[in-house]
Design a protein around this motif. Structure first.
Motif, PDB file in Angstrom:
ATOM      1  N   LEU A 183     -13.967  -9.524  -6.084  1.00 18.48           N
ATOM      2  CA  LEU A 183     -12.799  -9.030  -5.554  1.00 18.48           C
ATOM      3  C   LEU A 183     -12.870  -7.627  -5.113  1.00 18.48           C
ATOM      4  O   LEU A 183     -13.712  -6.976  -5.180  1.00 18.48           O
ATOM      5  N   ASN A 184     -11.936  -7.484  -4.420  1.00 23.10           N
ATOM      6  CA  ASN A 184     -11.677  -5.951  -3.924  1.00 23.10           C
ATOM      7  C   ASN A 184     -10.438  -5.577  -4.592  1.00 23.10           C
ATOM      8  O   ASN A 184      -9.299  -6.179  -4.799  1.00 23.10           O
ATOM      9  N   LEU A 185     -10.506  -4.072  -4.913  1.00 15.87           N
ATOM     10  CA  LEU A 185      -9.459  -3.527  -5.584  1.00 15.87           C
ATOM     11  C   LEU A 185      -8.992  -2.455  -4.673  1.00 15.87           C
ATOM     12  O   LEU A 185      -9.863  -1.554  -4.300  1.00 15.87           O
ATOM     13  N   GLN A 186      -7.678  -2.165  -4.483  1.00 14.59           N
ATOM     14  CA  GLN A 186      -7.032  -1.132  -3.749  1.00 14.59           C
ATOM     15  C   GLN A 186      -6.176   0.058  -4.149  1.00 14.59           C
ATOM     16  O   GLN A 186      -5.971   1.152  -3.369  1.00 14.59           O
ATOM     17  N   SER A 187      -6.216  -0.112  -5.661  1.00 13.97           N
ATOM     18  CA  SER A 187      -5.326   1.088  -6.351  1.00 13.97           C
ATOM     19  C   SER A 187      -5.843   2.498  -5.941  1.00 13.97           C
ATOM     20  O   SER A 187      -5.142   3.428  -5.694  1.00 13.97           O
ATOM     21  N   VAL A 188      -7.030   2.777  -6.143  1.00 11.87           N
ATOM     22  CA  VAL A 188      -7.780   4.036  -5.977  1.00 11.87           C
ATOM     23  C   VAL A 188      -7.634   4.522  -4.589  1.00 11.87           C
ATOM     24  O   VAL A 188      -7.174   5.537  -4.181  1.00 11.87           O
ATOM     25  N   ARG A 208      -1.146  -1.687  -7.486  1.00 13.44           N
ATOM     26  CA  ARG A 208      -1.473  -2.141  -8.826  1.00 13.44           C
ATOM     27  C   ARG A 208      -1.159  -3.423  -9.453  1.00 13.44           C
ATOM     28  O   ARG A 208      -1.933  -4.178  -9.710  1.00 13.44           O
ATOM     29  N   GLN A 209       0.214  -3.852  -8.936  1.00 11.36           N
ATOM     30  CA  GLN A 209       0.816  -5.167  -9.196  1.00 11.36           C
ATOM     31  C   GLN A 209      -0.069  -6.108  -8.264  1.00 11.36           C
ATOM     32  O   GLN A 209      -0.489  -7.152  -8.767  1.00 11.36           O
ATOM     33  N   THR A 237       0.749  -1.101  -0.014  1.00  7.77           N
ATOM     34  CA  THR A 237      -0.153   0.208   0.121  1.00  7.77           C
ATOM     35  C   THR A 237       0.743   1.516  -0.123  1.00  7.77           C
ATOM     36  O   THR A 237       0.329   2.336  -0.220  1.00  7.77           O
ATOM     37  N   LYS A 238       2.165   1.101   0.256  1.00 10.53           N
ATOM     38  CA  LYS A 238       2.735   2.314   0.278  1.00 10.53           C
ATOM     39  C   LYS A 238       3.388   2.814  -0.867  1.00 10.53           C
ATOM     40  O   LYS A 238       4.363   4.090  -1.332  1.00 10.53           O
ATOM     41  N   ASP A 239       3.224   2.083  -1.986  1.00 12.29           N
ATOM     42  CA  ASP A 239       3.746   2.646  -3.485  1.00 12.29           C
ATOM     43  C   ASP A 239       2.552   2.056  -4.204  1.00 12.29           C
ATOM     44  O   ASP A 239       2.227   1.241  -4.342  1.00 12.29           O
ATOM     45  N   ASP A 243      -7.766   5.075 -14.216  1.00 11.88           N
ATOM     46  CA  ASP A 243      -7.745   4.275 -15.315  1.00 11.88           C
ATOM     47  C   ASP A 243      -7.526   2.791 -15.405  1.00 11.88           C
ATOM     48  O   ASP A 243      -7.632   2.121 -16.037  1.00 11.88           O
ATOM     49  N   PHE A 244      -6.292   2.438 -14.219  1.00 10.29           N
ATOM     50  CA  PHE A 244      -5.865   1.215 -13.981  1.00 10.29           C
ATOM     51  C   PHE A 244      -7.186   0.361 -13.546  1.00 10.29           C
ATOM     52  O   PHE A 244      -7.317  -0.834 -14.238  1.00 10.29           O
ATOM     53  N   VAL A 245      -8.079   0.858 -12.655  1.00  9.32           N
ATOM     54  CA  VAL A 245      -8.974   0.003 -12.405  1.00  9.32           C
ATOM     55  C   VAL A 245     -10.026  -0.010 -13.624  1.00  9.32           C
ATOM     56  O   VAL A 245     -10.706  -1.280 -13.804  1.00  9.32           O
ATOM     57  N   ASP A 246     -10.192   0.710 -14.423  1.00  5.89           N
ATOM     58  CA  ASP A 246     -11.287   0.855 -15.635  1.00  5.89           C
ATOM     59  C   ASP A 246     -10.746  -0.245 -16.425  1.00  5.89           C
ATOM     60  O   ASP A 246     -11.308  -1.070 -17.088  1.00  5.89           O
TER      61      ASP A 246
END
Length: 550
Positions: free
Chosen positions: A282-287, A249-250, A242-244, A319-322
């Motif tokens: 699933l759960n996405l954390q990037s945003v 995203r990876q 979560t720190k980067d 954009d990544f999530v999209d």
């Protein structure tokens, strides 16, 4: 349909080309064979609306165009990941589910590691976080896989085995550890699906998400939970994923690959053939991390001043999530399952503040230290008043003395205490009332949540923060979640795809809660929402997306 053919093909009836899924007679009459639940943590309804407006050919725009958007959906309070997701899969608020946060305190359980329970003093932290892992520093939580992170898809689908029982609170009646699933006091959509012979899967961020198995312990057949707070391999500084934001995203991409494998008719490892689950996601954390990090990958995090336009890091995360959503939709289309799958898009929580100029970071540790010192002056020799706290953008205190007088003492102190914090620029800022607008104590805190004062789980003091307050030491965060702020709670809720309703692109502005997701999932699959205890208890209504039966 969106550009590139990535959208679901609309609100249509059952496609005969879709492979049959075993299950109850009620399910076989529904046009919906699968529900794919996506939680984009941190995402506000305003973020989604703006993205769709500026990216009309996007996968997210395709979901909105082929579905029903509930634009005034709210999470429960506290707006944290654990109660947020539990609401979506049970239909219940914390008063019914017993889940107030991922790290709480229970006045009736015994501390972790207790082996001699007779006469032991009750009161224990309940940490269903990375702290419960056998090895919280490892992406596989201690499974011992070789070749990490590339081998992570080989992680077990039964993460209960990766929890260290010595870290779990102890039940005084049985003198045995309390696992997350048995701490939950309401059943889940996964459990209901299993009773009807339907397949289930989920991907999330800690092994403690085995709580989704529900009280039966058997709800999710394939549960993929790489540890997000482990050391991010390949990234400098020894921080976690979560720190980067590039690391996040990876990490998220591993979970998307797992779900794509499940769409293709495999388990998440792609080594075992199984039918595509009836309920999965699933759960996405990037945003979320792009909203919280001041900077990452050479880009500024959060929103531009004013709070309506994403900054460069957050814009890239959206954009990544999209792209990931588009990949999932494309996989459903390629396998012939788009016409029989409903996608529900929401979030466990959003985040606040969006306007960086509204931010005040306050060290809650200093507030609690001052409270305990004041208590000690009035009660020489007494234990510290605050036994445990969880504070992000809410103040939650569990007290060593549960009397109303002690709770009132704590409430009076925090509401009369001036707290000094720092702004987005690092400048000093002092706020009255510890950064709060109001606080509830003792019986008042119980009433706030709707439980008896004797309930062993609820915080003894609950403080509602002023907008923009984040409890944190230092300057490492620019936003948080967990509280009652409207920016924490107003998340998207889109129901898109086969049999989801009569009017594609419909917008419903009536207030709804994300608890409605659970009965909606069961209704779409042709099952009875009243099989959920929280739905019966809270009279939670399904959203108006009744499928067309055959």
């Amino acid at each position: 349909m969106a550009a590139s053919g990535l959208a679901l093909s609309g609100l249509v009836a059952f496609s005969a080309a879709t492979p049959a899924v075993a299950g109850s007679p009620e399910h076989t009459r529904s046009p919906v064979r699968h529900v794919l639940l996506l939680s984009v943590d941190g995402l506000h309804q305003a973020d989604l609306s703006a993205y769709v407006r500026t990216h009309p050919g996007s996968a997210l725009a395709g979901l909105v165009g082929a579905g029903v958007s509930y634009t005034h959906a709210s999470t429960p309070v506290p707006s944290d990941s654990f109660p947020g997701l539990i609401a979506q899969v049970t239909g219940g608020n914390p008063a019914t589910t017993g889940i107030y946060y991922d790290d709480t305190f229970n006045h009736s359980l015994l501390p972790a590691g207790t082996t001699s329970c007779a006469g032991a003093k009750p009161g224990a932290e309940v940490a269903f976080t990375e702290a419960a892992d056998r090895d919280p520093s490892s992406l596989d939580a201690g499974q011992g896989l070789a070749g990490l992170p590339g081998s992570i898809l080989s992680m077990t689908g039964s993460p209960r085995t990766l929890l260290d029982p010595k870290t779990l609170p102890v039940d005084p009646k049985t003198c045995t550890p309390v696992y997350p699933h048995s701490y939950l006091t309401a059943n889940t959509v996964f459990e209901v699906a299993r009773t009807h012979g339907l397949g289930t899967a989920w991907s999330d961020k800690h092994p403690a998400y085995e709580i989704l198995n529900g009280p039966s312990g058997t709800g999710v057949q394939d549960l993929f939970t790489p540890e997000i707070n482990s050391t991010a391999l390949g990234y400098p500084g020894g921080g976690d994923w979560t720190k980067d934001n590039a690391a996040t995203r990876q990490y998220d991409a591993y979970k998307v690959t797992a779900v794509r494998n499940e769409i293709d008719g495999y388990d998440h490892t792609r080594t075992r053939r199984v039918p595509t689950p009836a309920i999965f996601g699933l759960n996405l954390q990037s945003v979320s991390t792009a909203q919280k990090l001041p900077t990452s990958d050479g880009l500024t995090g959060g929103y531009l001043p004013g709070g309506t336009e994403p900054g460069p890091l957050l814009a890239g995360a959206l954009d990544f999530v999209d792209h990931q959503v588009g990949a999932l939709v494309a996989e459903l289309t390629r396998t012939g399952q788009a016409d029989s799958t409903v996608i529900i898009l929401s979030a466990k929580h959003a985040q606040s503040p969006t306007d960086p100029n509204a931010l005040t970071r306050i060290d809650d540790g200093a507030v609690i230290k001052a409270l305990n010192a004041d208590w000690a002056k009035a009660h020489p020799g007494a234990a510290d008043l605050v036994a445990f706290s969880t504070d992000d953008d809410i103040l939650q205190l569990w007290l060593s003395d549960r009397s109303q007088a002690a709770a009132d003492f704590a409430r009076t102190f925090v509401l009369s205490h001036d707290a000094t914090g720092n702004t987005i620029s690092g400048a000093s800022r002092t706020l009255p009332a510890s950064g709060l607008t109001t606080a509830y104590a003792g019986a008042g805190a119980a009433r706030f949540f709707g439980v008896p004062a004797s309930d062993a789980r609820h915080p003894d003091v609950v403080g509602i923060v002023a907008h923009g307050v984040v409890y944190t030491g230092g300057t490492s965060k620019i936003a948080e979640h967990g509280g009652a702020d409207p920016q924490d709670r107003n998340v998207p809720l889109v129901v898109s795809g086969a049999g989801a309703g009569a009017h594609a692109g419909r917008v419903d502005g009536a207030p709804v809660e994300t608890t409605s997701i659970a009965p909606t999932i069961l209704t779409l699959l042709g099952l009875d929402p009243n099989e959920l205890s929280a739905v019966r208890n809270e009279h939670t209504r399904a959203l108006d997306v009744t499928p067309i039966t055959r």
